[in-house]
Design a protein around this motif. Structure first.
Motif, short mmCIF file in Angstrom:
data_model
loop_
_atom_site.label_atom_id
_atom_site.label_comp_id
_atom_site.label_asym_id
_atom_site.label_seq_id
_atom_site.Cartn_x
_atom_site.Cartn_y
_atom_site.Cartn_z
N GLU A 51 0.88 -1.18 0.00
CA GLU A 51 0.00 0.00 0.00
C GLU A 51 0.91 1.23 0.00
O GLU A 51 1.30 1.72 1.05
CB GLU A 51 -0.92 -0.03 1.21
N THR A 52 1.24 1.66 -1.18
CA THR A 52 2.17 2.76 -1.36
C THR A 52 1.43 3.91 -2.04
O THR A 52 0.74 3.68 -3.03
CB THR A 52 3.35 2.31 -2.25
N PRO A 53 1.57 5.12 -1.51
CA PRO A 53 0.88 6.24 -2.16
C PRO A 53 1.43 6.52 -3.56
O PRO A 53 2.61 6.29 -3.84
CB PRO A 53 1.13 7.42 -1.22
N SER A 54 0.56 7.01 -4.42
CA SER A 54 0.94 7.33 -5.79
C SER A 54 1.60 8.70 -5.86
O SER A 54 1.22 9.61 -5.12
CB SER A 54 -0.30 7.30 -6.68
N VAL A 55 2.59 8.82 -6.72
CA VAL A 55 3.22 10.11 -6.99
C VAL A 55 2.81 10.54 -8.39
O VAL A 55 2.50 9.72 -9.25
CB VAL A 55 4.76 10.05 -6.87
N THR A 56 2.81 11.84 -8.61
CA THR A 56 2.42 12.38 -9.91
C THR A 56 3.67 12.58 -10.76
O THR A 56 4.68 13.10 -10.27
CB THR A 56 1.69 13.72 -9.75
N PHE A 57 3.59 12.15 -11.99
CA PHE A 57 4.70 12.29 -12.94
C PHE A 57 4.15 12.87 -14.23
O PHE A 57 3.19 12.34 -14.79
CB PHE A 57 5.34 10.91 -13.20
N GLU A 58 4.73 13.97 -14.67
CA GLU A 58 4.32 14.59 -15.93
C GLU A 58 4.94 13.79 -17.06
O GLU A 58 6.15 13.59 -17.10
CB GLU A 58 4.79 16.04 -15.99
N GLY A 59 4.13 13.33 -17.97
CA GLY A 59 4.64 12.57 -19.10
C GLY A 59 4.15 11.14 -19.08
O GLY A 59 3.42 10.72 -18.19
N ASP A 60 4.58 10.40 -20.08
CA ASP A 60 4.15 9.02 -20.25
C ASP A 60 5.03 8.09 -19.41
O ASP A 60 6.25 8.21 -19.44
CB ASP A 60 4.25 8.64 -21.73
N VAL A 61 4.41 7.20 -18.67
CA VAL A 61 5.15 6.19 -17.89
C VAL A 61 5.08 4.90 -18.68
O VAL A 61 4.03 4.26 -18.76
CB VAL A 61 4.56 6.01 -16.49
N ALA A 62 6.19 4.53 -19.29
CA ALA A 62 6.25 3.33 -20.13
C ALA A 62 7.60 2.65 -19.92
O ALA A 62 8.51 3.23 -19.31
CB ALA A 62 6.07 3.71 -21.60
N VAL A 63 7.72 1.44 -20.40
CA VAL A 63 8.99 0.72 -20.31
C VAL A 63 10.07 1.57 -20.96
O VAL A 63 9.91 2.09 -22.06
CB VAL A 63 8.89 -0.66 -21.00
N GLY A 64 11.16 1.75 -20.22
CA GLY A 64 12.28 2.55 -20.71
C GLY A 64 12.29 3.97 -20.19
O GLY A 64 13.33 4.64 -20.24
N THR A 65 11.17 4.46 -19.66
CA THR A 65 11.12 5.81 -19.10
C THR A 65 12.05 5.88 -17.89
O THR A 65 12.02 5.01 -17.03
CB THR A 65 9.69 6.17 -18.65
N THR A 66 12.88 6.90 -17.83
CA THR A 66 13.76 7.11 -16.68
C THR A 66 13.07 8.07 -15.72
O THR A 66 12.70 9.17 -16.11
CB THR A 66 15.12 7.67 -17.11
N LEU A 67 12.90 7.63 -14.49
CA LEU A 67 12.24 8.45 -13.49
C LEU A 67 13.24 9.43 -12.87
O LEU A 67 14.40 9.06 -12.64
CB LEU A 67 11.61 7.58 -12.41
N PRO A 68 12.81 10.65 -12.58
CA PRO A 68 13.73 11.63 -12.00
C PRO A 68 14.10 11.28 -10.56
O PRO A 68 13.44 10.48 -9.90
CB PRO A 68 12.93 12.94 -12.06
N ASP A 69 15.15 11.92 -10.07
CA ASP A 69 15.63 11.68 -8.70
C ASP A 69 14.60 12.06 -7.64
O ASP A 69 14.69 11.61 -6.50
CB ASP A 69 16.92 12.46 -8.45
N THR A 70 13.64 12.89 -8.01
CA THR A 70 12.62 13.32 -7.06
C THR A 70 11.60 12.22 -6.75
O THR A 70 10.86 12.33 -5.79
CB THR A 70 11.87 14.56 -7.59
N VAL A 71 11.58 11.16 -7.57
CA VAL A 71 10.65 10.04 -7.35
C VAL A 71 11.36 9.00 -6.49
O VAL A 71 12.42 8.48 -6.86
CB VAL A 71 10.20 9.42 -8.68
N GLU A 72 10.79 8.71 -5.32
CA GLU A 72 11.38 7.73 -4.42
C GLU A 72 11.08 6.31 -4.91
O GLU A 72 9.93 5.93 -5.08
CB GLU A 72 10.83 7.89 -3.01
N ILE A 73 12.14 5.55 -5.11
CA ILE A 73 12.01 4.15 -5.53
C ILE A 73 12.08 3.27 -4.29
O ILE A 73 13.01 3.38 -3.49
CB ILE A 73 13.10 3.77 -6.55
N HIS A 74 11.08 2.42 -4.12
CA HIS A 74 11.02 1.54 -2.96
C HIS A 74 11.74 0.23 -3.25
O HIS A 74 11.66 -0.29 -4.37
CB HIS A 74 9.55 1.27 -2.59
N THR A 75 12.40 -0.30 -2.24
CA THR A 75 13.15 -1.54 -2.41
C THR A 75 12.23 -2.74 -2.22
O THR A 75 11.16 -2.64 -1.62
CB THR A 75 14.30 -1.62 -1.39
#
Length: 95
Positions: A40-64
């Motif tokens: 149960e992880t809250p959603s973050v907003t990302f401007e643009g298309d989220v697709a395979v190969g998209t690189t997420l910015p450093d501001t998006v926290e990636i969970h382990t």
């Protein structure tokens, strides 16, 4: 004439390499997907298309994911996505 031949050869090699890169797929273990779907992880907003190969910015926290150092996840725009934690690139959109 030599320039045209070299340019055509360069274009062929460049397009050939791109075609190979596009056919590469990552097989994600089922337990990784199961783990991500249960979180149960809250959603973050990302401007643009989220697709395979998209690189997420450093501001998006990636969970382990426990015992899975090659995979991370994040919920972006209400979609669960698997991410390579080293490159921050989206591997798969799960939901």
């Amino acid at each position: 004439m030599k320039i045209l031949v070299i340019s055509a050869a360069s274009l062929f090699l460049a397009l050939g390499g791109a075609a190979v890169a596009q056919t590469t797929t990552v097989v994600v273990p089922g337990e990784v997907k199961t783990y991500v779907m249960k979180q149960e992880t809250p959603s973050v907003t990302f401007e643009g298309d989220v697709a395979v190969g998209t690189t997420l910015p450093d501001t998006v926290e990636i969970h382990t994911i426990p015992d899975q150092p090659d995979y991370g996840y994040v919920v972006v725009n209400k979609k669960r996505v698997l991410v390579n934690p080293k490159t921050r690139a989206v591997i798969e959109v799960v939901q």
